[in-house]
Design a protein around this motif. Structure first.
Motif, mmCIF file in Angstrom:
data_model
loop_
_atom_site.group_PDB
_atom_site.id
_atom_site.type_symbol
_atom_site.label_atom_id
_atom_site.label_comp_id
_atom_site.label_asym_id
_atom_site.label_seq_id
_atom_site.Cartn_x
_atom_site.Cartn_y
_atom_site.Cartn_z
ATOM 1 N N ALA A 747 4.491 14.344 15.544
ATOM 2 C CA ALA A 747 5.430 13.741 14.590
ATOM 3 C C ALA A 747 6.054 12.463 15.134
ATOM 4 O O ALA A 747 6.225 11.483 14.408
ATOM 5 C CB ALA A 747 6.529 14.739 14.239
ATOM 6 N N LEU A 748 6.419 12.462 16.414
ATOM 7 C CA LEU A 748 7.219 11.367 16.967
ATOM 8 C C LEU A 748 6.435 10.436 17.880
ATOM 9 O O LEU A 748 6.920 9.355 18.208
ATOM 10 C CB LEU A 748 8.376 11.939 17.799
ATOM 11 N N GLY A 749 5.281 10.893 18.337
ATOM 12 C CA GLY A 749 4.579 10.131 19.367
ATOM 13 C C GLY A 749 5.272 10.232 20.718
ATOM 14 O O GLY A 749 5.057 9.408 21.599
ATOM 15 N N ILE A 750 6.138 11.222 20.886
ATOM 16 C CA ILE A 750 6.828 11.407 22.171
ATOM 17 C C ILE A 750 6.408 12.759 22.744
ATOM 18 O O ILE A 750 6.523 13.784 22.079
ATOM 19 C CB ILE A 750 8.363 11.386 21.994
ATOM 20 N N ARG A 761 18.457 16.699 23.336
ATOM 21 C CA ARG A 761 17.341 16.211 24.141
ATOM 22 C C ARG A 761 16.376 15.376 23.292
ATOM 23 O O ARG A 761 15.876 14.339 23.732
ATOM 24 C CB ARG A 761 16.606 17.412 24.747
ATOM 25 N N VAL A 762 16.138 15.854 22.069
ATOM 26 C CA VAL A 762 15.210 15.137 21.187
ATOM 27 C C VAL A 762 15.818 13.794 20.783
ATOM 28 O O VAL A 762 15.155 12.761 20.812
ATOM 29 C CB VAL A 762 14.865 15.994 19.948
ATOM 30 N N LEU A 763 17.093 13.818 20.459
ATOM 31 C CA LEU A 763 17.762 12.589 20.045
ATOM 32 C C LEU A 763 17.734 11.554 21.180
ATOM 33 O O LEU A 763 17.426 10.382 20.955
ATOM 34 C CB LEU A 763 19.204 12.897 19.638
ATOM 35 N N GLU A 767 16.005 7.900 21.006
ATOM 36 C CA GLU A 767 16.758 6.666 21.262
ATOM 37 C C GLU A 767 16.135 5.866 22.404
ATOM 38 O O GLU A 767 16.020 4.645 22.339
ATOM 39 C CB GLU A 767 18.229 6.995 21.548
ATOM 40 N N GLN A 768 15.681 6.610 23.412
ATOM 41 C CA GLN A 768 15.064 5.941 24.556
ATOM 42 C C GLN A 768 13.770 5.235 24.150
ATOM 43 O O GLN A 768 13.467 4.144 24.628
ATOM 44 C CB GLN A 768 14.791 6.970 25.639
#
Ligand code: FES
Ligand code: FES
Lengths: 770, 157
Positions: A747-750, A761-763, A767-768
Motif C-alpha cells: 500500500a505505502l511502498g514502505i 510507528r506507521v505515521l 512522514e519520513q
C-alpha cells in the motif's frame, strides 16, 4: 480379528474415496458442552466455591531485578483472619538439570520453583515473592501490605540485543551458554545456541543473482486469554489433595505441582475446569502450587484468581525478538540460499521457543543451502510461555518479509515465486526430516485461485500474502468408553476442551461405532479417571485424541462382537459390526437378527459383565500443516492507522472433523495475528516496569477492528490418523504478521521491519518517506 | 465495618444481600449469590465479560457498585433462557459455532440481546461497534457477528 479389520478398512475407504459415506465426521453437529456455555452454567476456573474456603493473594516484586535480602511475614500473620503465608522457604529447591519435555516447551524444575516463588532474586517486575491466605479478599489484600521484604535493587536489562552485550547485567550469574563449541568460559545471558540446516550457505549465495538481507525487531505480546488464571486447592491433613484449575493439561499440572511440593503424584487429584482460552499460556503453573502450599499450611481450601494486571505482569508472554534474514535467488526465481539468525527473549529463565522458530523459518521452501541459528536469551521480563505455534510466527515474519521483497525485486507474483520454491512430499525439510504427504502447494494454489486474490484492489489499498508452517504434535493420550446398560456410552477423555474437542472426539466415536451422536456423552475426566494425558496443546487433541477414541471404540466393538458371538454360539470370525449392530457374517449372514448396542448392553450381566472400551497411546505421526493467508489493508495516511479490509485464510486441515470449529481456529488465529502485527506490545519504563498492563492500554483487536475472515479448508489427509486429521489450531497464527506487513508495503511502498505497525510507528515512517 | 443491606430484583426474582460498600455488582453476583455466569476478565470495564443489564441498560457489572442496585432490576445470563427454551441468540450462537472457549459468551449474549432490543435490524457495522466493548480472543468475531445478524433476521420474521 475380522470385525475390527472390516471397520478399519471401511474407514480408510471413506477417508480416501467417498467422504459422503461418513455420517458424523465432517458435519456441523451440535456441541455437547454448548448449552452450558450459552446459559452461564459452565464452570470456569474462578467459578467454584468450597465451604470454609480462604482467599489467596500474591505479593509481587515491584523491581525488575533485585536481590531478596529478607522476607518478614510476622505482621501479616498477626492480622486477624490471616491463616497462612508462604515464601521461598515453603518450596524445596530442585536439583539442577532436572529437565523434562512438556508439550512444545521444556520444563526445568529448578527454574520453575524460582518462577512460581522468587528465591535468591526477583527477576522481573511482578515476580511472586510471597503469598497469603485469609478469610476474605479484603483481609488478604491488607495482609500483603504488611509483609516486609528487603530488596537490594540491581541493574536490569530488557532488550535482547543489550542482554547479549558483554557488560549486560547477569540475570543468572552462573549461566554458561549451551550448544557452543568450545563452551564459553564466562557466564552470560545467552542460555543456548541452536542451529539447523543443510548444504553450504556461501555456495548457495554465490549462485544467487539477487540477495536481500534485512534486520527485524518485534516486541513481546501476551496470549490474551479472557479468563485470568484461577484455581482452588484443598489439602487435607492426611497429605491427600484436590486441585481445581483452569489449565490446558491437568495431568501436566498435577506432575508440576507434585514435584514442586514434594508429594506423590497420585496423592494429588486435579480436575480441569472449563478453560477460558489458553493459546499455550495455560500449559504452565503459576498459582496452583502456591494455592496448594497455602492450603497445606492453613488446612483449609484456598482459592486464588489473578487480576488482569497480574496476568500481564506475571504470566505469558510470547517473546520479543531481534532477527536477521538473508535470502538469495536466481533471476528466474529459484532460491539458492537462506540464512537466518534469530535472537529470542526467554524472559527471566531459559526456554524461549527459538528452536521451533529456527526449524519453521524456512520450512515452506525446498532449499539446497539453508541455515538458521537461534539464541535463547535471558532478560528481566516474565518467563515466556507458549503462544500458539510458539516461535513460528516470528521467524516466518522475518523470512516471509524478505521473500516478498525478493518477489518484488524479481518482478514475480508473490504466490508464483513461492510455488517455484515450495516444498512437496519427499523433500528434505530445511530442518532435517523428509516431508510425508503435505499440502503446501495446495494451499498456495487455492489462495492464488481464490476470488480474493483475483479481485482488484481499491485505490490506496495494499495486498499481502504469506505462508506459514507448523509441525503439530501427538503424545500420550488415553480414552475410555463406558457402556451404559441402555446402550448409550460415556466417553471419558483427559484433555481439557478449549474450543470444541468434546464435539470432535464424540463425532469420531459415534462414527466408528456407527451409532447416533447423541448416544455418546463426552466428558473430561479428572486425573484419577484415566491413564496419563499430555496437555491440550500442539494442535494435538483431535489428532492424538482421535486415535485414542477410535481405538477405544474399536476395543468396545471387539467386545460387543464377542458378546454377540457368545449369545449366538458362533465363532467370533462369523460376527461383524455394521452400522452400530452386530450381525452374523460369512456363511451365517442373516441367520440371526442383528443385535444393537442397546440389546447387548441390556444383557451384559449375563454375557460376562460390564463392557468398557479403552485405548491408551503415545500417538506418533502428527501431520504438519501449511497455511497461506491473503490480506488487504487500507492505510490512513493522516493517522497511520492500518485497517484490514479483507482477509482470507487457506490451510490444510488434513480432514476437518467439525468444519465450523476448524474455521473458528483459522479465524481466531488470523485475528490474533492482526493484533500482533498492528497493535499489541508490552511497553516498559526505564525502570523495567510494564506501563500497559491492562486491556485499555494493551489493545487486542475488538469486533469493530476487523472484517469477516474468509476461510478455505484444504484437505490433504494425514495417513497416520484414522480420519486423516492434522492439527489445525496453531498454523493460523503463523502467516499473519508477514502477510500484513507485506500488504502495508504494497500500500505505502514502505517496508516495515519492526512490529507492531502501530499508528505512531506507521505515521512516523510515512512522514519520513515524505 | 457495617455491611450494607440491599434489596433488588435479579432475573425477575426478589433478592436481598449484604455487601461491603466497595464490593461491585460483579463481586456480589459471583461470590455472594454464586451466579457465576457473568465473568470477570478485567474488573476495569475493558472486556465486557461481566455484561448485565440494570433497568434495561447494558452495563459492566464490574463497574457498578453492588449498593447501586438497590431497587433496580438486574438481568444476567442466567435469566436469558425462558425455562428450557433457549433465547434465539443462544441457539444461533450454538448453530454458528460462535463460541470456542465460551468464557466471553455470556457477555456477548447479554450485549447482543440489548442491541436487538434497541435495533432489530442492525447492519454488520452496527453489530461490530455495539459489540466493540466485548473482547473475544478465540473466534476472531466472524461467527459471533454472523450469529447476531442471523438472529436479528429470524426474530424480525
Ligand atoms: S470484567 Fe467487567 S468489563 Fe471486564
Ligand atoms: S470464545 Fe474464547 S474468548 Fe470468546
Amino acid at each position: 480379528m475380522a470385525a475390527v479389520e472390516k471397520i478399519i478398512e471401511n474407514r480408510i475407504d471413506d477417508k480416501t474415496t467417498d467422504s459422503k459415506a461418513l455420517k458424523w465426521v465432517g458435519t456441523r453437529a451440535p456441541r455437547p458442552d454448548g448449552v452450558d456455555k450459552v446459559t452461564g452454567r459452565a464452570k470456569f476456573g474462578a467459578d467454584t466455591h468450597l465451604p470454609n474456603m480462604l482467599i489467596g493473594k500474591v505479593l509481587r516484586s515491584p523491581h525488575a531485578h533485585a536481590r531478596i535480602l529478607s522476607i518478614d511475614p510476622s505482621a501479616a500473620l498477626a492480622l486477624p483472619g490471616v491463616k497462612a503465608v508462604v515464601t521461598r522457604d515453603d518450596f524445596p529447591d530442585q536439583p539442577a538439570g532436572a529437565v523434562q519435555p512438556a508439550g512444545e516447551m521444556i520444563i526445568n524444575y529448578r527454574d520453575m520453583t524460582r518462577n512460581i516463588m522468587a528465591r535468591e532474586k526477583a527477576l522481573y517486575e511482578g515476580h511472586a515473592v510471597a503469598a497469603v491466605a485469609a478469610v476474605s479478599d479484603r483481609v488478604a489484600g491488607q495482609a500483603l501490605t504488611l509483609i516486609k521484604v528487603d530488596y537490594e535493587v540491581l541493574p536490569h536489562v530488557i532488550d535482547v540485543d543489550e542482554a547479549m552485550g558483554a557488560d549486560a547485567p547477569l540475570i543468572q550469574e552462573d549461566l554458561i551458554t549451551e550448544g557452543m563449541d568450545p563452551a564459553p568460559e564466562k557466564p552470560s545471558n545467552i542460555a543456548k545456541r541452536v542451529e539447523f540446516g543443510h548444504g553450504d550457505i556461501e555456495t548457495g549465495f554465490s549462485q544467487a543473482q539477487v540477495v536481500i538481507e534485512r534486520e527485524f525487531k518485534t516486541r513481546p505480546v501476551h496470549q490474551g486469554y479472557i479468563e485470568p488464571h484461577a484455581c482452588l486447592a484443598s489439602f487435607s491433613e492426611d497429605g491427600q489433595a484436590d486441585l481445581w484449575c483452569s489449565t490446558q493439561g491437568h495431568y501436566v499440572a498435577r506432575g508440576h505441582c507434585a514435584t514442586l511440593l514434594g508429594m506423590d503424584v497420585s496423592k494429588l487429584r486435579v480436575t480441569s475446569s472449563e478453560i477460558g482460552g489458553g493459546f499455550g499460556g495455560k500449559t504452565v503453573v503459576y498459582l496452583e502450587p502456591v494455592a496448594l502450599a497455602l492450603s497445606r499450611k492453613a488446612c483449609q481450601p484456598v482459592k486464588m484468581v489473578m487480576t488482569r494486571d497480574e496476568v500481564f505482569r506475571a504470566s505469558g508472554p510470547a517473546c520479543g525478538t531481534s532477527m536477521q534474514v538473508r535470502i538469495g535467488a536466481t533471476r528466474e526465481g529459484k532460491i539458492t540460499a537462506g540464512d537466518a539468525t534469530l535472537k529470542f527473549q526467554a524472559g527471566a529463565f531459559a526456554g524461549s521457543p527459538v528452536p521451533a522458530a529456527a526449524m519453521c523459518a524456512f520450512a515452506p521452501y525446498d532449499l539446497e543451502h539453508v541455515r538458521s541459528v537461534g539464541y535463547d536469551v535471558l532478560v528481566n521480563r516474565p518467563k515466556v510461555a507458549a503462544y500458539r505455534a510458539p516461535g513460528a510466527p516470528l521467524g516466518e515474519y522475518a523470512v516471509e518479509s524478505v521473500i516478498d521483497e525478493l518477489a518484488k525485486a524479481l518482478e514475480l507474483d508473490p504466490i508464483e515465486f513461492r510455488l517455484l520454491n515450495a516444498v512437496r512430499e519427499g523433500v528434505d525439510s530445511s530442518y532435517g526430516p523428509k516431508f510425508g504427504p503435505i499440502g503446501c502447494i495446495q494451499t498456495l494454489e487455492a489462495a492464488r485461485d481464490h476470488d480474493h486474490y483475483q479481485t482488484p484492489l481499491g485505490s490506496g489499498q495494499g495486498r499481502g500474502v504469506a505462508t506459514g508452517y507448523w509441525f503439530n504434535i501427538g503424545g500420550q493420550t488415553s480414552a475410555t468408553l463406558n457402556l451404559s446398560e441402555d446402550g448409550s456410552v460415556a466417553l471419558v477423555v483427559g484433555t481439557p476442551d478449549i474450543g470444541g474437542s468434546r464435539a470432535s472426539l464424540a463425532m469420531m466415536t459415534a462414527e466408528t461405532l456407527g451409532i447416533e451422536l447423541d448416544k455418546v456423552r463426552p466428558l473430561v475426566g479428572d486425573t484419577s479417571a484415566l491413564g496419563y494425558n499430555m496437555l491440550t496443546g500442539g494442535s494435538r487433541v483431535t489428532f492424538a485424541g482421535g486415535i485414542a477414541v477410535v481405538g477405544a471404540a474399536e476395543d468396545l466393538i471387539r467386545q460387543l462382537c464377542e458378546r454377540a458371538a457368545l449369545t449366538w454360539d458362533l465363532p467370533l470370525d462369523d460376527v461383524e459390526w455394521i452400522e452400530g449392530e452386530a450381525r452374523p457374517a460369512n456363511g451365517r449372514a442373516g441367520s440371526e437378527a442383528p443385535m444393537s448396542m442397546a440389546e447387548i448392553a441390556k444383557d451384559m450381566a449375563k454375557s460376562g459383565g460390564p463392557i468398557v472400551g479403552r485405548h491408551s497411546t503415545n500417538a506418533q505421526g502428527a501431520g504438519p500443516s501449511f497455511g497461506t493467508h491473503v490480506v488487504d489493508v487500507d492505510v490512513d495516511r493522516e493517522t497511520g492507522r492500518v485497517s484490514v479490509t479483507r482477509y482470507t485464510v487457506v490451510q490444510d486441515a488434513g480432514k476437518a472433523i467439525h468444519p465450523g470449529y476448524v474455521e473458528g481456529q483459522y479465524q481466531g488465529g488470523a485475528v490474533q495475528g492482526i493484533g500482533w502485527a498492528l497493535n499489541e506490545e508490552y511497553i516498559y519504563d526505564e525502570k523495567g516496569k510494564i506501563e500497559n498492563a491492562g486491556f485499555l492500554d494493551y489493545r487486542v483487536p475488538v469486533c469493530s477492528d476487523v472484517p469477516m475472515i474468509d476461510t478455505v479448508i484444504v484437505e490433504v489427509p494425514n495417513p497416520e490418523h484414522p480420519y486423516g486429521v492434522r492439527g489445525v489450531g496453531e498454523t493460523p497464527i503463523v502467516p499473519p504478521l508477514a502477510a500484513i506487513s507485506n500488504a502495508v508495503e504494497n500500500a505505502l511502498g514502505i517496508r516495515f521491519t519492526e512490529l507492531p505497525m502501530s499508528p505512531p510507528r506507521v505515521l512516523a515512517a510515512i512522514e519520513q518517506a515524505g | 465495618m457495617a455491611r450494607n443491606h440491599v434489596t433488588t430484583t435479579i432475573n425477575g426474582d426478589p433478592v436481598e444481600f449484604l455487601c461491603d460498600t466497595e464490593q461491585t455488582l460483579l463481586d456480589v453476583l459471583r461470590d455472594e449469590l454464586h451466579l457465576t455466569g457473568s465473568k470477570e476478565g478485567c474488573a476495569s470495564g475493558d472486556c465486557g465479560a461481566c455484561s448485565v443489564t440494570m433497568d434495561g441498560r447494558l452495563v459492566c457489572a464490574c463497574l457498578v457498585l453492588a449498593v447501586e442496585t438497590q431497587g433496580a432490576e438486574v438481568e444476567t445470563i442466567e435469566g436469558m433462557a425462558d425455562g428450557d427454551r433457549l433465547h434465539p441468540l443462544q441457539q444461533k450462537f450454538l448453530d454458528h459455532a460462535a463460541l470456542q472457549c465460551g468464557v466471553c459468551t455470556p457477555g456477548f449474549l447479554v450485549a447482543a440481546k440489548s442491541l436487538l432490543e434497541r435495533n432489530p435490524d442492525p447492519t454488520e457495522s452496527e453489530v461490530r461497534y455495539w459489540l466493540a466493548g466485548n473482547l473475544c480472543r478465540c473466534t476472531g468475531y466472524d461467527k459471533i457477528v454472523r450469529a447476531v445478524l442471523d438472529t436479528a433476521a429470524e426474530m424480525r420474521e
